[in-house]
Design a protein around this motif. Structure first.
Motif, PDB file in Angstrom:
ATOM      1  N   UNK A   1       0.862  -1.178   0.000  1.00  0.00           N
ATOM      2  CA  UNK A   1       0.000   0.000   0.000  1.00  0.00           C
ATOM      3  C   UNK A   1       0.901   1.232   0.000  1.00  0.00           C
ATOM      4  N   UNK A   2       1.129   1.834  -1.168  1.00  0.00           N
ATOM      5  CA  UNK A   2       2.122   2.900  -1.320  1.00  0.00           C
ATOM      6  C   UNK A   2       1.912   4.094  -0.403  1.00  0.00           C
ATOM      7  N   UNK A   3       0.647   4.524  -0.215  1.00  0.00           N
ATOM      8  CA  UNK A   3       0.384   5.688   0.633  1.00  0.00           C
ATOM      9  C   UNK A   3       0.813   5.407   2.066  1.00  0.00           C
ATOM     10  N   UNK A   4       0.469   4.209   2.552  1.00  0.00           N
ATOM     11  CA  UNK A   4       0.842   3.857   3.924  1.00  0.00           C
ATOM     12  C   UNK A   4       2.353   3.690   4.054  1.00  0.00           C
ATOM     13  N   UNK A   5       2.983   3.169   3.027  1.00  0.00           N
ATOM     14  CA  UNK A   5       4.436   3.006   3.071  1.00  0.00           C
ATOM     15  C   UNK A   5       5.118   4.352   3.239  1.00  0.00           C
ATOM     16  N   UNK A   6       4.601   5.374   2.557  1.00  0.00           N
ATOM     17  CA  UNK A   6       5.147   6.727   2.699  1.00  0.00           C
ATOM     18  C   UNK A   6       4.909   7.256   4.112  1.00  0.00           C
ATOM     19  N   UNK A   7       3.705   7.057   4.609  1.00  0.00           N
ATOM     20  CA  UNK A   7       3.367   7.502   5.963  1.00  0.00           C
ATOM     21  C   UNK A   7       4.259   6.825   6.998  1.00  0.00           C
ATOM     22  N   UNK A   8       4.450   5.517   6.835  1.00  0.00           N
ATOM     23  CA  UNK A   8       5.282   4.772   7.779  1.00  0.00           C
ATOM     24  C   UNK A   8       6.726   5.256   7.741  1.00  0.00           C
ATOM     25  N   UNK A   9       7.199   5.613   6.541  1.00  0.00           N
ATOM     26  CA  UNK A   9       8.552   6.144   6.428  1.00  0.00           C
ATOM     27  C   UNK A   9       8.714   7.450   7.185  1.00  0.00           C
ATOM     28  N   UNK A  10       7.686   8.302   7.147  1.00  0.00           N
ATOM     29  CA  UNK A  10       7.720   9.553   7.895  1.00  0.00           C
ATOM     30  C   UNK A  10       7.698   9.306   9.397  1.00  0.00           C
TER      31      UNK A  10
ATOM     32  N   UNK B   1     -13.220  17.838  25.198  1.00  0.00           N
ATOM     33  CA  UNK B   1     -14.031  17.713  23.988  1.00  0.00           C
ATOM     34  C   UNK B   1     -13.528  18.585  22.849  1.00  0.00           C
ATOM     35  N   UNK B   2     -13.075  19.810  23.136  1.00  0.00           N
ATOM     36  CA  UNK B   2     -12.617  20.701  22.070  1.00  0.00           C
ATOM     37  C   UNK B   2     -11.371  20.163  21.379  1.00  0.00           C
ATOM     38  N   UNK B   3     -10.391  19.745  22.175  1.00  0.00           N
ATOM     39  CA  UNK B   3      -9.159  19.203  21.599  1.00  0.00           C
ATOM     40  C   UNK B   3      -9.443  17.887  20.878  1.00  0.00           C
ATOM     41  N   UNK B   4     -10.287  17.036  21.494  1.00  0.00           N
ATOM     42  CA  UNK B   4     -10.641  15.760  20.872  1.00  0.00           C
ATOM     43  C   UNK B   4     -11.325  15.986  19.531  1.00  0.00           C
ATOM     44  N   UNK B   5     -12.214  16.974  19.470  1.00  0.00           N
ATOM     45  CA  UNK B   5     -12.922  17.277  18.222  1.00  0.00           C
ATOM     46  C   UNK B   5     -11.959  17.783  17.158  1.00  0.00           C
ATOM     47  N   UNK B   6     -11.027  18.621  17.561  1.00  0.00           N
ATOM     48  CA  UNK B   6     -10.050  19.176  16.634  1.00  0.00           C
ATOM     49  C   UNK B   6      -9.181  18.071  16.031  1.00  0.00           C
ATOM     50  N   UNK B   7      -8.667  17.195  16.885  1.00  0.00           N
ATOM     51  CA  UNK B   7      -7.825  16.109  16.404  1.00  0.00           C
ATOM     52  C   UNK B   7      -8.604  15.153  15.510  1.00  0.00           C
ATOM     53  N   UNK B   8      -9.785  14.783  15.959  1.00  0.00           N
ATOM     54  CA  UNK B   8     -10.591  13.821  15.207  1.00  0.00           C
ATOM     55  C   UNK B   8     -10.990  14.372  13.845  1.00  0.00           C
ATOM     56  N   UNK B   9     -11.272  15.690  13.773  1.00  0.00           N
ATOM     57  CA  UNK B   9     -11.684  16.322  12.515  1.00  0.00           C
ATOM     58  C   UNK B   9     -10.638  16.103  11.429  1.00  0.00           C
ATOM     59  N   UNK B  10      -9.374  16.300  11.763  1.00  0.00           N
ATOM     60  CA  UNK B  10      -8.305  16.151  10.783  1.00  0.00           C
ATOM     61  C   UNK B  10      -7.912  14.686  10.571  1.00  0.00           C
ATOM     62  N   UNK B  11      -7.802  13.943  11.658  1.00  0.00           N
ATOM     63  CA  UNK B  11      -7.333  12.556  11.534  1.00  0.00           C
ATOM     64  C   UNK B  11      -8.310  11.675  10.778  1.00  0.00           C
ATOM     65  N   UNK B  12      -9.597  11.978  10.874  1.00  0.00           N
ATOM     66  CA  UNK B  12     -10.600  11.150  10.193  1.00  0.00           C
ATOM     67  C   UNK B  12     -10.480  11.227   8.680  1.00  0.00           C
ATOM     68  N   UNK B  13      -9.826  12.279   8.166  1.00  0.00           N
ATOM     69  CA  UNK B  13      -9.648  12.408   6.717  1.00  0.00           C
ATOM     70  C   UNK B  13      -8.677  11.355   6.181  1.00  0.00           C
ATOM     71  N   UNK B  14      -7.538  11.181   6.869  1.00  0.00           N
ATOM     72  CA  UNK B  14      -6.516  10.271   6.342  1.00  0.00           C
ATOM     73  C   UNK B  14      -6.462   8.925   7.053  1.00  0.00           C
ATOM     74  N   UNK B  15      -7.283   8.768   8.088  1.00  0.00           N
ATOM     75  CA  UNK B  15      -7.222   7.524   8.871  1.00  0.00           C
ATOM     76  C   UNK B  15      -7.488   6.254   8.063  1.00  0.00           C
ATOM     77  N   UNK B  16      -8.331   6.272   7.003  1.00  0.00           N
ATOM     78  CA  UNK B  16      -8.530   5.024   6.249  1.00  0.00           C
ATOM     79  C   UNK B  16      -7.236   4.460   5.674  1.00  0.00           C
ATOM     80  N   UNK B  17      -6.330   5.352   5.232  1.00  0.00           N
ATOM     81  CA  UNK B  17      -5.068   4.883   4.678  1.00  0.00           C
ATOM     82  C   UNK B  17      -4.224   4.192   5.760  1.00  0.00           C
TER      83      UNK B  17
END
Length: 237
Positions: free
Chosen positions: A12-21, A97-113
């Motif tokens: 999975x090329x996208x994950x391989x790049x992420x793992x390298x980072x 809740x505010x910090x959790x919402x902020x983190x979840x908002x962004x992480x949910x975009x790329x989390x499937x990869x």
């Protein structure tokens, strides 16, 4: 005709790049194996070690494996967002809740990869668990190992685990029943502070012929916690 389950793709090329980072920021973790060498297929029962545990196992555990993970993690954006915010951050980590919402908002975009990259097999808390059990048996029959995180983390992730859910017992039992083989099961513990993954000795369900599933869960809970104490006490270094 029954269709054979297709496991996650190894490349999975996208994950391989992420793992390298991620490797830039994560120090190498050593793997210490007690008893016989690692062989496939096998069921590994591991602590989750909070958010990064599954990623660490994907990066450093020397056996290709598929992990059990909550089905919401592979759901749509709303399901992923709510799981990250309400379960991972607020419930299990006590994040506001505010910090959790902020983190979840962004992480949910790329989390499937990430979730696909660490090879997740979705699990359920209702009758659909039988799907997971049957797919697990298919994977084991293909020679692919499973890593399951049975700990009850409803009150957060702890160094010393407090209880195990017995779902892994069903996977081992079903494989044994349908394929006539007693699948090896090994306890595993990742200790972040010492940067060690310890793998315990091989066990099988046949080692506990009179034990019920909850009793087997308690036995393996103790085996995983024993690894933690051995690392903490310097017996595993």
């Amino acid at each position: 005709m029954r269709i054979e389950y297709q496991p996650p793709k190894k490349r999975q090329p996208v994950f391989a790049l992420f793992k390298g980072l991620v490797r830039i920021f994560v120090r190498k973790v050593r793997v210490v194996v007690l008893g016989e060498e690692l062989k496939e297929p096998c069921i590994y029962l591991s602590n989750h070690a909070n958010k990064m545990g599954p990623m660490i196992y994907s990066m450093f555990f020397p056996v290709y494996h598929v992990k059990w993970g909550a089905s919401q993690m592979l759901g749509n954006y709303s399901q992923r967002y709510k799981y990250l915010r309400d379960v991972l951050y607020i419930q299990k980590n006590g994040t506001g809740k505010k910090i959790a919402s902020f983190r979840a908002f962004f992480e949910a975009f790329f989390s499937p990869f990430v979730y696909r990259g660490i090879k997740l097999l979705p699990t359920y808390t209702d009758g659909r668990l039988i799907r997971t059990v049957k797919k697990s048996a298919d994977l084991l029959n293909m020679g692919i190992s499973l890593m399951i995180f049975p700990e009850n983390s409803d009150e957060g992730y702890k160094d010393e685990l407090t209880s195990f859910f017995p779902g892994f017992y069903l996977a081992a039992w079903w494989y044994n029943k349908t394929h006539g083989a007693d699948i090896p099961i090994r306890p595993v513990y990742y200790y972040k502070k010492r940067r060690i993954i310890a793998v315990g000795e091989v066990c099988r369900l046949s080692d506990f012929p009179a034990a019920k599933k909850d009793e087997v869960a308690a036995i393996f809970l103790n085996k995983v916690n024993e690894l933690y104490h051995k690392i903490e006490n310097g017996q595993i270094a």
